[in-house]
Design an enzyme around this catalytic site. Sequence first.
Site, short mmCIF file in Angstrom:
data_model
loop_
_atom_site.label_atom_id
_atom_site.label_comp_id
_atom_site.label_asym_id
_atom_site.label_seq_id
_atom_site.Cartn_x
_atom_site.Cartn_y
_atom_site.Cartn_z
N GLY A 197 31.03 -115.32 -28.87
CA GLY A 197 31.30 -116.16 -30.04
C GLY A 197 30.07 -116.66 -30.75
O GLY A 197 30.02 -117.82 -31.17
N GLU A 235 22.08 -108.87 -8.47
CA GLU A 235 22.55 -107.74 -9.28
C GLU A 235 21.42 -107.13 -10.12
O GLU A 235 21.48 -105.96 -10.48
CB GLU A 235 23.68 -108.19 -10.21
CG GLU A 235 23.29 -109.30 -11.18
CD GLU A 235 24.46 -109.81 -11.99
OE1 GLU A 235 25.53 -109.18 -11.93
OE2 GLU A 235 24.30 -110.85 -12.68
N ILE A 269 25.17 -120.73 -13.43
CA ILE A 269 25.14 -120.63 -11.97
C ILE A 269 23.87 -119.93 -11.52
O ILE A 269 23.48 -120.06 -10.35
CB ILE A 269 26.38 -119.91 -11.42
CG1 ILE A 269 26.40 -118.44 -11.82
CG2 ILE A 269 27.67 -120.61 -11.83
CD1 ILE A 269 27.43 -117.62 -11.05
N ASP A 270 23.21 -119.19 -12.42
CA ASP A 270 21.98 -118.48 -12.05
C ASP A 270 20.79 -119.42 -11.88
O ASP A 270 19.75 -119.00 -11.34
CB ASP A 270 21.62 -117.43 -13.11
CG ASP A 270 22.56 -116.24 -13.09
OD1 ASP A 270 23.25 -116.04 -12.07
OD2 ASP A 270 22.62 -115.51 -14.09
N ARG A 327 20.79 -111.84 -12.91
CA ARG A 327 20.33 -110.75 -13.77
C ARG A 327 18.81 -110.62 -13.75
O ARG A 327 18.26 -109.55 -13.50
CB ARG A 327 20.83 -110.98 -15.19
CG ARG A 327 20.31 -109.98 -16.22
CD ARG A 327 20.93 -110.23 -17.58
NE ARG A 327 22.32 -109.82 -17.62
CZ ARG A 327 22.75 -108.67 -18.14
NH1 ARG A 327 21.89 -107.82 -18.67
NH2 ARG A 327 24.03 -108.37 -18.13
N LEU A 366 33.87 -114.47 -7.93
CA LEU A 366 34.16 -115.52 -6.97
C LEU A 366 33.09 -116.60 -7.01
O LEU A 366 33.37 -117.78 -6.75
CB LEU A 366 34.25 -114.95 -5.55
CG LEU A 366 35.54 -114.22 -5.17
CD1 LEU A 366 35.39 -113.60 -3.79
CD2 LEU A 366 36.72 -115.18 -5.20
N GLY A 394 21.63 -118.50 -23.59
CA GLY A 394 22.15 -117.92 -24.83
C GLY A 394 22.84 -118.95 -25.70
O GLY A 394 22.60 -119.04 -26.90
#
Length: 373
Positions: free
Chosen positions: A88, A248, A152-153, A197, A298, A130
């Site tokens: 958005g 990840e 959460i990162d 990331r 999760l 972001g």
Amino acid sequence: MRVAITTGGGDAPGLNAVIRAVVLSAFQRGWETFGIHRGYEGLLVTPPRQSPERRQTDAPPGLMPLGPAEVRGITHLGGTILGTTNQGNPFEWNSPRPDGSIQTEDRSDELLAAFRAHRLEALIAIGGEGSLGIACQLHRKGLPVVGVPKTIDNDVVGTESSFGFDTAVATATDALDKIHTTAESHDRVFVVELMGRYSGWIALHSGLSGSADVILIPEIPFDIDRVCEKIMERERRGRRFSIVVAAEGARPRGGSMIFREPASPGRRERLGGIAEELARAIAERTGKETRSLVLGHLQRGGSPTTFDRLLALRFGSAAVRAVGDGDFGCAVVYTPPTIGRLPLAEIIGRTKLVSLDSGIIMTARNLGISLGD
């Protein structure tokens, strides 16, 4: 004072606690508070028609009036009562054309006009790097905004922690505890893929807490041979199972991150697959039975931990104080033991990475955990 709240980007445990703190703190000052549906969509898209018994007649379309009654009992709830989206961006708004293609346009002026038409006087934008970047751009165009960091990162610059991180680590650690029992029972290697990331905070904290043997993070490109050496070293010592934790965004030395989906208009590429690749490589090199597990979303769900609840409540209250001070264009940040403020311009475009000489890295090495280097 009429204050709006928006929640953007991925959901995180603690969002509802921030909303509640903002609403109650504003109520104490005699202010009105409104939630914007699904990021900025509530100001740019007309919502579906509501049934008569649910229709909010005292609020503009796309806005949810929020008072003490609307936020009662939501501190412990995961997700966000306002809804959220990671597509958005009003500066790059995607709309479908009749032929099915996507049209991207700048609708920021339209958003500002709607904001003023609804007689809103301040915006509290809750989001990650972001979303805070969008908030900063809107502030430069004249929107009075205060940011609240959410990820959460834990990769937002300037804040020691962001709410949702502690809950994500607790969820991942609980999963690792459970994986240990089946790994040891079957003499298997398990590779567990966690979110992260560009930064390895979740993998590192949960890997240490969950007694992982190998922890792979984006900040340290790994050598698969070193990973396998650690697994076989344990084998020689009679420890016939191993737990490998991988963010990840972890990547091999000289290689790149693995993506499940390429980038598309309004959506960045989707990471995923490192656990599967690692499991295959480990099995080939060691002959060990190896399984992969992707913990996925999760990590975003469930009730926030006590730490995240308290941090979220402190952030929301501090954001209202910033609005009251007229200190727009800032974000509230956790600088223990206090909640401080930083200009949004100093936060956006940067990522808080794990320092390679930090205490937590040294702890991992001192405990004999392989970091793949």
